[in-house]
Design a protein around this motif. Structure first.
Motif, PDB file in Angstrom:
ATOM      1  N   ARG A 109      -4.198  -8.168   9.416  1.00 56.09           N
ATOM      2  CA  ARG A 109      -3.724  -7.124   8.409  1.00 56.09           C
ATOM      3  C   ARG A 109      -3.387  -7.917   7.071  1.00 56.09           C
ATOM      4  NH1 ARG A 109       2.552  -6.735  10.663  1.00 56.09           N
ATOM      5  NH2 ARG A 109       2.499  -8.820  10.983  1.00 56.09           N
ATOM      6  N   PRO A 110      -3.322  -7.178   6.024  1.00 52.78           N
ATOM      7  CA  PRO A 110      -2.659  -7.872   4.931  1.00 52.78           C
ATOM      8  C   PRO A 110      -1.166  -8.313   5.034  1.00 52.78           C
ATOM      9  CG  PRO A 110      -3.592  -5.409   4.423  1.00 52.78           C
ATOM     10  CD  PRO A 110      -3.623  -5.893   5.820  1.00 52.78           C
TER      11      PRO A 110
ATOM     12  N   SER B  93       3.430  -1.988   2.084  1.00 49.07           N
ATOM     13  CA  SER B  93       3.813  -1.656   0.570  1.00 49.07           C
ATOM     14  C   SER B  93       3.431  -0.065   0.994  1.00 49.07           C
ATOM     15  CB  SER B  93       3.036  -2.148  -0.538  1.00 49.07           C
ATOM     16  OG  SER B  93       1.441  -1.764  -0.253  1.00 49.07           O
ATOM     17  N   ARG B  94       4.004   0.762  -0.050  1.00 44.24           N
ATOM     18  CA  ARG B  94       3.601   2.245   0.137  1.00 44.24           C
ATOM     19  C   ARG B  94       2.185   2.534   0.060  1.00 44.24           C
ATOM     20  NH1 ARG B  94       6.725   7.030  -0.041  1.00 44.24           N
ATOM     21  NH2 ARG B  94       5.356   8.829  -0.455  1.00 44.24           N
ATOM     22  N   GLU B  95       1.516   1.669  -0.911  1.00 39.24           N
ATOM     23  CA  GLU B  95       0.010   1.840  -1.131  1.00 39.24           C
ATOM     24  C   GLU B  95      -0.615   1.396   0.046  1.00 39.24           C
ATOM     25  OE1 GLU B  95      -3.483   0.111  -4.235  1.00 39.24           O
ATOM     26  OE2 GLU B  95      -1.362  -0.968  -4.068  1.00 39.24           O
ATOM     27  N   ASP B  96      -0.360   0.305   0.801  1.00 44.49           N
ATOM     28  CA  ASP B  96      -0.923   0.003   2.178  1.00 44.49           C
ATOM     29  C   ASP B  96      -0.733   1.004   3.087  1.00 44.49           C
ATOM     30  OD1 ASP B  96      -2.262  -1.806   3.642  1.00 44.49           O
ATOM     31  OD2 ASP B  96      -0.390  -2.694   4.550  1.00 44.49           O
TER      32      ASP B  96
ATOM     33  N   PHE C 225      -2.260   4.805   7.656  1.00 41.10           N
ATOM     34  CA  PHE C 225      -2.148   6.130   7.823  1.00 41.10           C
ATOM     35  C   PHE C 225      -3.372   7.072   7.008  1.00 41.10           C
ATOM     36  CE2 PHE C 225       1.991   4.615   7.920  1.00 41.10           C
ATOM     37  CZ  PHE C 225       2.239   4.751   9.372  1.00 41.10           C
ATOM     38  N   LYS C 226      -4.455   6.328   6.486  1.00 37.91           N
ATOM     39  CA  LYS C 226      -5.274   7.089   5.888  1.00 37.91           C
ATOM     40  C   LYS C 226      -6.267   7.986   6.517  1.00 37.91           C
ATOM     41  CE  LYS C 226      -9.260   3.779   6.558  1.00 37.91           C
ATOM     42  NZ  LYS C 226     -10.166   2.698   5.751  1.00 37.91           N
TER      43      LYS C 226
END
Length: 229
Positions: free
Chosen positions: A117-118, A131-134, A140-141
């Motif tokens: 994972r990042p 992060s919120r972006e991740d 959760f994409k």
């Protein structure tokens, strides 16, 4: 009717089990979905010293003080490590263990050696999280947009030692359990090899769901069927 105790994973709280809790209770079962120390609505309690072992003590204590027996103890993601350690403490109260796309580590193993994972964001020495972006674009994409927004608004950093420290010594693998492993095939982590190892070492059943890492949200009906099996 059965008694279920559902243990969440990293960055989550008991809230993530809501669709499953509703379905199980509607079917007449007793269900607990506790939030672990330092997480979700308990994030204000974040402090040094929160570990897999202390989280496990909470779950073991819940079973004792609520006088729960013949429990189906369910862990998802990093919650798998928690149910490992908790179950060895309250062995006589456990009917079955269920690992839902979960980690089940050998003593000395680390999460980062298993999952890819990042790099998460460190919040000092106490917590770690995406992060919120991740969270929106990776974790959760695959969720429907309104559900994804609901989830991302609720995630919180996880106590770092409960996620990054080596797995503590445990007698878990030396005992005999009734166990099930449920792998989510659309998820990268934990890898298939890890989850098959869990099933093989425990002599448990192995199942797959064609969904992402959060089946309690993306496929609750299918997950509940397996929990009831």
């Amino acid at each position: 009717m059965a008694t279920y105790v559902l243990v969440h994973g990293a960055y989550q709280g008991g809230w993530i089990w809501k669709p499953v809790v509703t379905r199980l209770r509607n079917a007449g079962h007793t269900v607990y979905a506790p939030t672990l120390d330092g997480c979700a609505e308990r994030s204000h309690q974040l402090r040094a010293g929160i570990t897999v072992s202390t989280h496990a003590q909470e779950i073991a204590g819940l079973l004792f003080y609520e006088d729960l027996r013949d429990v189906v103890l369910v862990g998802t993601s990093s919650g798998g490590m928690v149910i490992q350690k908790a179950s060895e403490t309250v062995r006589d109260r456990i009917a079955r263990l269920v690992f839902v796309d979960a980690l089940a580590l050998l003593p000395g193993e680390r999460v980062d050696a298993i999952v890819k994972r990042p790099a998460p964001n460190k919040m000092g020495d106490l917590a770690t999280g995406p992060s919120r972006e991740d969270a929106e674009n990776r974790m959760f994409k695959n969720l429907e947009p309104s559900l994804r927004a609901w989830v991302v608004d609720r995630i919180t950093p996880h106590p770092v030692a409960a996620l990054e420290a080596p797995m503590v010594a445990t007698t878990f693998w030396d005992q005999t359990w009734s166990a099930s492993v449920i792998r989510c095939t659309q998820a990268v982590n934990p890898p298939e090899t890890h989850q098959r190892r869990t099933a093989e070492k425990l002599g448990g059943s192995y199942h797959e769901l064609d969904t992402g890492h959060y089946p309690m949200l993306s496929a609750p009906d299918e997950l509940v069927k397996l929990l009831l099996a």
